[in-house]
Enzyme design. Sequence first.
Site, PDB file in Angstrom:
ATOM      1  N   TYR A 130     -13.385  31.859 -29.665  1.00  0.00           N
ATOM      2  CA  TYR A 130     -12.260  31.844 -28.729  1.00  0.00           C
ATOM      3  C   TYR A 130     -11.892  30.403 -28.380  1.00  0.00           C
ATOM      4  O   TYR A 130     -10.714  30.011 -28.453  1.00  0.00           O
ATOM      5  CB  TYR A 130     -12.620  32.628 -27.454  1.00  0.00           C
ATOM      6  CG  TYR A 130     -11.578  32.488 -26.368  1.00  0.00           C
ATOM      7  CD1 TYR A 130     -10.413  33.248 -26.387  1.00  0.00           C
ATOM      8  CD2 TYR A 130     -11.748  31.573 -25.323  1.00  0.00           C
ATOM      9  CE1 TYR A 130      -9.443  33.103 -25.399  1.00  0.00           C
ATOM     10  CE2 TYR A 130     -10.792  31.428 -24.340  1.00  0.00           C
ATOM     11  CZ  TYR A 130      -9.641  32.196 -24.378  1.00  0.00           C
ATOM     12  OH  TYR A 130      -8.690  32.048 -23.403  1.00  0.00           O
ATOM     13  N   SER A 165      -6.575  27.092 -22.668  1.00  0.00           N
ATOM     14  CA  SER A 165      -7.739  27.409 -21.815  1.00  0.00           C
ATOM     15  C   SER A 165      -8.607  26.171 -21.667  1.00  0.00           C
ATOM     16  O   SER A 165      -8.626  25.311 -22.575  1.00  0.00           O
ATOM     17  CB  SER A 165      -8.564  28.522 -22.472  1.00  0.00           C
ATOM     18  OG  SER A 165      -9.817  28.663 -21.819  1.00  0.00           O
ATOM     19  N   LYS A 207      -8.355  27.914 -28.865  1.00  0.00           N
ATOM     20  CA  LYS A 207      -7.636  27.178 -27.824  1.00  0.00           C
ATOM     21  C   LYS A 207      -7.643  25.668 -28.100  1.00  0.00           C
ATOM     22  O   LYS A 207      -6.702  24.959 -27.726  1.00  0.00           O
ATOM     23  CB  LYS A 207      -8.228  27.509 -26.447  1.00  0.00           C
ATOM     24  CG  LYS A 207      -8.055  28.982 -26.060  1.00  0.00           C
ATOM     25  CD  LYS A 207      -6.589  29.423 -26.059  1.00  0.00           C
ATOM     26  CE  LYS A 207      -6.406  30.831 -25.522  1.00  0.00           C
ATOM     27  NZ  LYS A 207      -5.002  31.232 -25.395  1.00  0.00           N
TER      28      LYS A 207
HETATM   29  N1  LIG Z   1      -8.110  35.386 -17.882  1.00  0.00           N
HETATM   30  C1  LIG Z   1      -8.684  34.242 -18.037  1.00  0.00           C
HETATM   31  O1  LIG Z   1      -9.738  33.956 -17.457  1.00  0.00           O
HETATM   32  C2  LIG Z   1      -8.073  33.177 -18.925  1.00  0.00           C
HETATM   33  C3  LIG Z   1      -8.549  31.866 -18.829  1.00  0.00           C
HETATM   34  C4  LIG Z   1      -7.972  30.881 -19.624  1.00  0.00           C
HETATM   35  C5  LIG Z   1      -6.931  31.199 -20.481  1.00  0.00           C
HETATM   36  N2  LIG Z   1      -6.482  32.496 -20.556  1.00  0.00           N
HETATM   37  C6  LIG Z   1      -5.375  32.773 -21.464  1.00  0.00           C
HETATM   38  O2  LIG Z   1      -4.284  33.291 -20.733  1.00  0.00           O
HETATM   39  C7  LIG Z   1      -3.471  34.104 -21.582  1.00  0.00           C
HETATM   40  C8  LIG Z   1      -3.192  35.429 -20.897  1.00  0.00           C
HETATM   41  O3  LIG Z   1      -4.416  36.101 -20.655  1.00  0.00           O
HETATM   42  P1  LIG Z   1      -4.647  37.073 -19.427  1.00  0.00           P
HETATM   43  O4  LIG Z   1      -5.988  36.752 -18.882  1.00  0.00           O
HETATM   44  O5  LIG Z   1      -3.464  37.078 -18.554  1.00  0.00           O
HETATM   45  O6  LIG Z   1      -4.804  38.454 -20.240  1.00  0.00           O
HETATM   46  P2  LIG Z   1      -4.357  39.957 -19.897  1.00  0.00           P
HETATM   47  O7  LIG Z   1      -5.141  40.767 -20.870  1.00  0.00           O
HETATM   48  O8  LIG Z   1      -4.483  40.243 -18.455  1.00  0.00           O
HETATM   49  O9  LIG Z   1      -2.824  39.949 -20.305  1.00  0.00           O
HETATM   50  C9  LIG Z   1      -2.449  39.698 -21.640  1.00  0.00           C
HETATM   51  C10 LIG Z   1      -1.126  40.388 -21.933  1.00  0.00           C
HETATM   52  O10 LIG Z   1      -0.804  40.104 -23.295  1.00  0.00           O
HETATM   53  C11 LIG Z   1      -0.412  41.305 -23.933  1.00  0.00           C
HETATM   54  N3  LIG Z   1      -0.729  41.226 -25.368  1.00  0.00           N
HETATM   55  C12 LIG Z   1      -1.955  41.257 -25.946  1.00  0.00           C
HETATM   56  N4  LIG Z   1      -1.839  41.187 -27.277  1.00  0.00           N
HETATM   57  C13 LIG Z   1      -0.513  41.107 -27.564  1.00  0.00           C
HETATM   58  C14 LIG Z   1       0.243  41.031 -28.762  1.00  0.00           C
HETATM   59  N5  LIG Z   1      -0.352  41.022 -29.950  1.00  0.00           N
HETATM   60  N6  LIG Z   1       1.596  40.946 -28.666  1.00  0.00           N
HETATM   61  C15 LIG Z   1       2.201  40.960 -27.464  1.00  0.00           C
HETATM   62  N7  LIG Z   1       1.536  41.072 -26.299  1.00  0.00           N
HETATM   63  C16 LIG Z   1       0.198  41.128 -26.342  1.00  0.00           C
HETATM   64  C17 LIG Z   1      -1.222  42.408 -23.233  1.00  0.00           C
HETATM   65  O11 LIG Z   1      -0.630  43.684 -23.397  1.00  0.00           O
HETATM   66  C18 LIG Z   1      -1.196  41.910 -21.791  1.00  0.00           C
HETATM   67  O12 LIG Z   1      -0.069  42.374 -21.086  1.00  0.00           O
HETATM   68  C19 LIG Z   1      -4.249  34.246 -22.883  1.00  0.00           C
HETATM   69  O13 LIG Z   1      -3.706  33.364 -23.843  1.00  0.00           O
HETATM   70  C20 LIG Z   1      -5.660  33.846 -22.510  1.00  0.00           C
HETATM   71  O14 LIG Z   1      -6.391  33.337 -23.595  1.00  0.00           O
HETATM   72  C21 LIG Z   1      -7.022  33.488 -19.798  1.00  0.00           C
END
Ligand SMILES: NC(=O)c1ccc[n+]([C@@H]2O[C@H](COP(=O)([O-])OP(=O)(O)OC[C@H]3O[C@@H](n4cnc5c(N)ncnc54)[C@H](O)[C@@H]3O)[C@@H](O)[C@H]2O)c1
Length: 267
Positions: free
Chosen positions: A159, A146, A163
């Site tokens: 958080y 992130s 990262k």
């Molecule tokens: N959404 C944002 O703004 C953002 C920004 C920067 C980085 N990220 C990173 O992107 C990645 C994905 O996030 P997202 O926004 O797509 O989230 P999301 O919640 O939309 O999707 C996350 C997925 O991971 C699965 N998951 C959660 N815990 C789990 C576990 N213990 N084992 C297996 N699966 C699991 C959930 O069921 C879900 O399908 C994360 O690492 C997050 O930190 C997100």
Amino acid sequence: MSQKLKGKVCIVTGGGHGFGEAMARRFAEEGAQVVIADINPTTGSKVALEINGLHGEKTALFQEANVTSQASWAKLLEASLKEFGKVDVVVNNAGTTYPKKASHTVTEEEYDKVIGVNMKSIFLSVAVVVPYFLEQKAGTILNISSVGGIRVKNGLVWYGGTKAFVNKITEGLASEYGHSGIRVNAVCPILGYTDLAQSFMGVDDTPENRTKFEASFPRGEALKLNTSTGYVANAAVYLCSDDAAFVSGICLPVDGAATVYAAGVGK
Ligand SMILES: NC(=O)c1ccc[n+]([C@@H]2O[C@H](COP(=O)([O-])OP(=O)(O)OC[C@H]3O[C@@H](n4cnc5c(N)ncnc54)[C@H](O)[C@@H]3O)[C@@H](O)[C@H]2O)c1
């Protein structure tokens, strides 16, 4: 599509939603076979079914997995090898956060969860998958980090710390295993309008707040042409493809220049 991942078998954790879903779908478009590993069987199996409907049976496999459990990782590797015969790529995408708030008010439970899902998961993926990659003498790991790991945000300090850890261990693992044919990179996205968006924004995820957010950094307007998840999927295709054979140990911001933005005269 250019079939940049043709012949590759790619595990995508958290592939049932958000960035992971976008990557699983793009990888399949690029010719990969994908294993969607998710703790949520409803969304994960739906995505796998839809990918198979579009690209043919045996393109995608859903495997229920909890990335914080070593036994789950072992089962995931076993199921992937049974279905597709090999594994070329692991995308450590599954991640979590807590709602943006003063750091001293984050509960111990929230802290343990964010550390477990964002950090321990990668430790376990390395413990289980790297021995296989070493035997194969090849493998690619992509960690979804992130921009919060580069510039830690107020209210998201723990958080952001997870990262920052992801970014550092990406560099360390790339260095340690490069001679063995293993590449390790990370992508650092800015806000994606996924299930986690509301927690990151600290305000309601409304069209007005999205417009404000998009105006707050240099290339925010590009989100009108694609989505943040789409741009991250494009970057992931490159980093997991042979086009990036000479690229390892990088943490690539996919953020419309938000991280380097230094407001001066004018906008
Ligand atoms: N959404 C944002 O703004 C953002 C920004 C920067 C980085 N990220 C990173 O992107 C990645 C994905 O996030 P997202 O926004 O797509 O989230 P999301 O919640 O939309 O999707 C996350 C997925 O991971 C699965 N998951 C959660 N815990 C789990 C576990 N213990 N084992 C297996 N699966 C699991 C959930 O069921 C879900 O399908 C994360 O690492 C997050 O930190 C997100």
